[in-house]
Design a protein around this motif. Structure first.
Motif, short mmCIF file in Angstrom:
data_model
loop_
_atom_site.label_atom_id
_atom_site.label_comp_id
_atom_site.label_asym_id
_atom_site.label_seq_id
_atom_site.Cartn_x
_atom_site.Cartn_y
_atom_site.Cartn_z
N THR A 173 -70.31 -27.16 46.80
CA THR A 173 -70.44 -28.16 46.35
C THR A 173 -69.27 -29.22 47.13
O THR A 173 -68.36 -28.06 47.80
CB THR A 173 -70.25 -28.16 44.91
OG1 THR A 173 -68.87 -27.70 44.66
CG2 THR A 173 -71.36 -28.08 43.90
N TYR A 174 -69.70 -30.19 47.21
CA TYR A 174 -68.41 -30.89 48.37
C TYR A 174 -68.94 -31.87 46.96
O TYR A 174 -69.09 -32.82 46.61
CB TYR A 174 -69.22 -31.22 49.88
CG TYR A 174 -70.36 -30.43 50.43
CD1 TYR A 174 -69.63 -30.09 51.07
CD2 TYR A 174 -71.25 -29.09 49.88
CE1 TYR A 174 -69.69 -29.20 52.67
CE2 TYR A 174 -71.89 -28.79 51.54
CZ TYR A 174 -70.57 -28.48 52.15
OH TYR A 174 -71.24 -27.14 52.97
N ASP A 175 -67.22 -32.62 47.89
CA ASP A 175 -66.72 -34.02 47.15
C ASP A 175 -67.24 -34.74 47.75
O ASP A 175 -68.68 -35.31 48.60
CB ASP A 175 -65.42 -33.95 47.83
CG ASP A 175 -64.41 -33.40 47.66
OD1 ASP A 175 -64.46 -32.49 46.89
OD2 ASP A 175 -63.09 -33.36 48.45
N GLY A 183 -62.76 -31.01 51.86
CA GLY A 183 -64.30 -31.33 51.51
C GLY A 183 -65.42 -30.27 50.28
O GLY A 183 -65.98 -30.45 49.54
N THR A 184 -64.98 -29.33 50.86
CA THR A 184 -66.03 -28.09 50.69
C THR A 184 -65.55 -27.12 49.56
O THR A 184 -63.77 -26.96 49.61
CB THR A 184 -66.16 -26.81 51.54
OG1 THR A 184 -66.32 -27.79 53.17
CG2 THR A 184 -67.24 -26.06 51.65
N ASN A 185 -65.95 -26.48 48.27
CA ASN A 185 -65.60 -26.46 46.65
C ASN A 185 -66.48 -25.24 47.11
O ASN A 185 -68.20 -25.19 46.70
CB ASN A 185 -65.43 -27.83 45.45
CG ASN A 185 -65.14 -28.93 46.25
OD1 ASN A 185 -64.15 -28.79 46.17
ND2 ASN A 185 -66.25 -30.09 45.83
N VAL A 222 -68.36 -35.71 50.71
CA VAL A 222 -68.90 -35.77 52.09
C VAL A 222 -70.37 -35.60 51.37
O VAL A 222 -71.31 -35.90 52.69
CB VAL A 222 -68.43 -34.30 52.16
CG1 VAL A 222 -68.77 -33.45 52.69
CG2 VAL A 222 -66.51 -34.55 51.97
N LEU A 262 -67.41 -23.75 56.04
CA LEU A 262 -67.19 -23.61 55.07
C LEU A 262 -66.45 -23.85 54.34
O LEU A 262 -65.72 -24.21 53.17
CB LEU A 262 -67.63 -22.52 54.45
CG LEU A 262 -69.39 -22.31 54.20
CD1 LEU A 262 -70.10 -21.55 53.69
CD2 LEU A 262 -70.22 -23.98 54.02
N TYR A 296 -73.30 -28.93 61.78
CA TYR A 296 -72.95 -28.07 60.41
C TYR A 296 -74.01 -26.61 61.07
O TYR A 296 -73.36 -25.91 60.13
CB TYR A 296 -73.53 -28.87 59.35
CG TYR A 296 -73.18 -28.45 58.63
CD1 TYR A 296 -72.42 -28.25 57.18
CD2 TYR A 296 -74.47 -28.10 56.97
CE1 TYR A 296 -72.22 -28.16 55.96
CE2 TYR A 296 -74.52 -27.75 56.40
CZ TYR A 296 -73.48 -27.08 55.56
OH TYR A 296 -73.14 -26.74 53.91
N ASP A 343 -64.35 -26.70 55.67
CA ASP A 343 -64.01 -28.13 56.10
C ASP A 343 -63.45 -28.32 54.64
O ASP A 343 -63.99 -27.80 53.32
CB ASP A 343 -65.34 -28.76 56.47
CG ASP A 343 -65.74 -27.99 58.17
OD1 ASP A 343 -64.79 -27.08 58.52
OD2 ASP A 343 -66.12 -28.85 58.59
#
Length: 238
Positions: free
Chosen positions: A159-161, A137-139, A164, A133, A125, A135
């Motif tokens: 933010t992330y799911d 699940g990345t918001n 994640v 960023l 990461y 990937d």
């Protein structure tokens, strides 16, 4: 006079463009700066990172990431102890001072395959940013202009799911070059709100080429609370 106003309008237009980028445009520009040839997807290299912390012995880590082969390893030496965590696809190998450990001996040394996966995710990461960023699940949140320690940045909120991660991240990009110069994260409470005194920020400086990717050489870590210094990771070129 007419040419002066035309130039002023042109400069204003470029300035406004940088401030009104969408989150995707900002990320694309940052990736174009750091990885213009799209090399991260096929990353295969080994590099050395030295960690220094106040009142602690330094730790030297040799990290191998081979994304096409699904291979990762980190060999770290601190004081007189050397450990290796290796993942070759689904196979996990744990080594202590040169000796491969079985599950019982690994447990005695507090070494686990879960930790190997944690290290893999951590190093992939951090050294894969900002490309990571993209990937799943990345918001990507909104872009804002923010001043940090006297310098102005374009800042991307991420933010992330839930599957994640729950931390909220902010990535600070140079508004002229789109180089990533700082990242910062905050923990969240049970309602998903940021805890302002939690988390850390990481100042990035210098650069080196790794697999054709511009990678920050120095990462200085601080707590968000009171700007307390934690330590520095320095990528050492062989």
């Amino acid at each position: 006079m007419k040419s002066f106003f035309a130039l002023a309008l042109l400069l204003w237009s470029f300035s406004g463009l940088s401030q009104n980028l969408s989150s995707q445009e900002l990320l694309d520009n940052a990736i174009k700066y750091h990885d213009p040839n799209g090399n991260w997807e096929h990353f295969n290299d080994t590099f050395t990172v030295v960690m220094t912390m106040p009142k602690a012995a330094k730790r030297t880590s040799s990290i191998s990431i081979n994304l096409p082969a699904e291979y990762f390893s980190v060999t770290s030496t601190k004081d007189s102890v050397t450990t290796t965590y290796a993942l070759n696809k689904d196979k996990c190998t744990l080594t202590y001072n040169g000796k491969v450990l079985d599950s019982l001996k690994a447990k005695d040394k507090n070494m686990t395959c879960d930790r190997a996966t944690l290290y893999k995710n951590y190093y992939s990461y951090l050294y894969g940013l900002p490309m990571k960023l993209k990937d799943e699940g990345t918001n990507l949140g909104k872009v804002e202009k923010r001043t940090f320690k006297g310098k102005t940045y374009l800042v991307l909120k991420v933010t992330y799911d839930e599957a994640v991660g729950s931390d909220v991240w902010y990535f600070y990009f140079n508004p002229k070059t789109y180089a990533m110069e700082i990242y910062q994260f905050f923990k969240t409470d049970e309602h998903g709100k940021e805890k302002p005194d939690s988390g850390e920020y990481i100042m990035l400086s210098e650069e080196t080429l790794l697999n054709g990717i511009k990678i920050p050489k120095v990462r200085a870590w601080y707590y968000n609370k009171a700007d307390k210094y934690l330590g520095t990771d320095t990528l050492v070129e062989d």
